[in-house]
Design a protein around this motif. Structure first.
Motif, PDB file in Angstrom:
ATOM      1  N   THR A   1     -57.364 103.429  67.974  1.00  0.00           N
ATOM      2  CA  THR A   1     -56.316 102.602  68.572  1.00  0.00           C
ATOM      3  C   THR A   1     -56.102 101.339  67.752  1.00  0.00           C
ATOM      4  O   THR A   1     -54.967 100.934  67.498  1.00  0.00           O
ATOM      5  N   LEU A   2     -57.183 100.709  67.309  1.00  0.00           N
ATOM      6  CA  LEU A   2     -57.085  99.502  66.492  1.00  0.00           C
ATOM      7  C   LEU A   2     -56.394  99.788  65.166  1.00  0.00           C
ATOM      8  O   LEU A   2     -55.471  99.075  64.771  1.00  0.00           O
TER       9      LEU A   2
ATOM     10  N   LYS B   1     -50.114 103.639  73.417  1.00  0.00           N
ATOM     11  CA  LYS B   1     -50.719 104.824  74.039  1.00  0.00           C
ATOM     12  C   LYS B   1     -50.286 104.973  75.493  1.00  0.00           C
ATOM     13  O   LYS B   1     -50.178 106.078  75.998  1.00  0.00           O
TER      14      LYS B   1
ATOM     15  N   ALA C   1     -52.830  99.923  72.194  1.00  0.00           N
ATOM     16  CA  ALA C   1     -53.128 100.330  73.569  1.00  0.00           C
ATOM     17  C   ALA C   1     -51.850 100.473  74.390  1.00  0.00           C
ATOM     18  O   ALA C   1     -51.705 101.427  75.157  1.00  0.00           O
TER      19      ALA C   1
ATOM     20  N   GLY D   1     -60.537 106.984  70.024  1.00  0.00           N
ATOM     21  CA  GLY D   1     -61.114 105.907  70.816  1.00  0.00           C
ATOM     22  C   GLY D   1     -60.501 104.571  70.461  1.00  0.00           C
ATOM     23  O   GLY D   1     -59.388 104.489  69.939  1.00  0.00           O
ATOM     24  N   TRP D   2     -61.252 103.517  70.719  1.00  0.00           N
ATOM     25  CA  TRP D   2     -60.734 102.174  70.483  1.00  0.00           C
ATOM     26  C   TRP D   2     -60.577 101.892  68.997  1.00  0.00           C
ATOM     27  O   TRP D   2     -59.701 101.132  68.597  1.00  0.00           O
TER      28      TRP D   2
ATOM     29  N   LEU E   1     -54.637  95.779  68.187  1.00  0.00           N
ATOM     30  CA  LEU E   1     -55.386  96.482  69.224  1.00  0.00           C
ATOM     31  C   LEU E   1     -54.579  96.572  70.514  1.00  0.00           C
ATOM     32  O   LEU E   1     -54.465  97.636  71.124  1.00  0.00           O
TER      33      LEU E   1
END
Length: 88
Positions: free
Chosen positions: A32-33, A18, A15, A28-29, A11
Motif C-alpha cells: 500500500t505504501l 484501496k 489506503a 499489505g501495508w 500511505l
C-alpha cells in the motif's frame, strides 16, 4: 513537502485508493505504501502537465486529490498486472 510527509501522503492515498476500488486487492501495508507513493508521484506529474503545478503542500486539497487519483490508477494497473480478480 518533506520526505516523511510524502511517505505519509502516499500511505494514506494508497489506503484510500484501496477503499475506492471495489473488490479485494492483495498486498499489505508495505505494498500500500509503495503503490501510494508511486501513485502520488504519478498524480503530481500528471497534475504538473495538466494544471501547471504538482504536489505543493501537505494540507492542500489539490495535493490529496492528485495523490489519490494517481494511487487509484496505479492500483488498477497493479491489479491488471498481477491478475487479481475483483470480487463484488
Amino acid at each position: 513537502m518533506g520526505f516523511f510527509g510524502f511517505l505519509l501522503l502516499g500511505l494514506i492515498a494508497g489506503a484510500i485508493a484501496k477503499l475506492i476500488i471495489p473488490g479485494r486487492q492483495g498486498g499489505g501495508w508495505l505494498i500500500t505504501l509503495v503503490l501510494g507513493v508511486v501513485g502520488a508521484l504519478l498524480g503530481g506529474w500528471i497534475g504538473g502537465l495538466i494544471f501547471g503545478g504538482g504536489l505543493q503542500e501537505f494540507f492542500s486539497i489539490r495535493t490529496w486529490l492528485l495523490a489519490i487519483g494517481g494511487s487509484v490508477v496505479v492500483l488498477l494497473i497493479y491489479g491488471a498486472i498481477t491478475g487479481r480478480k475483483s470480487r463484488t
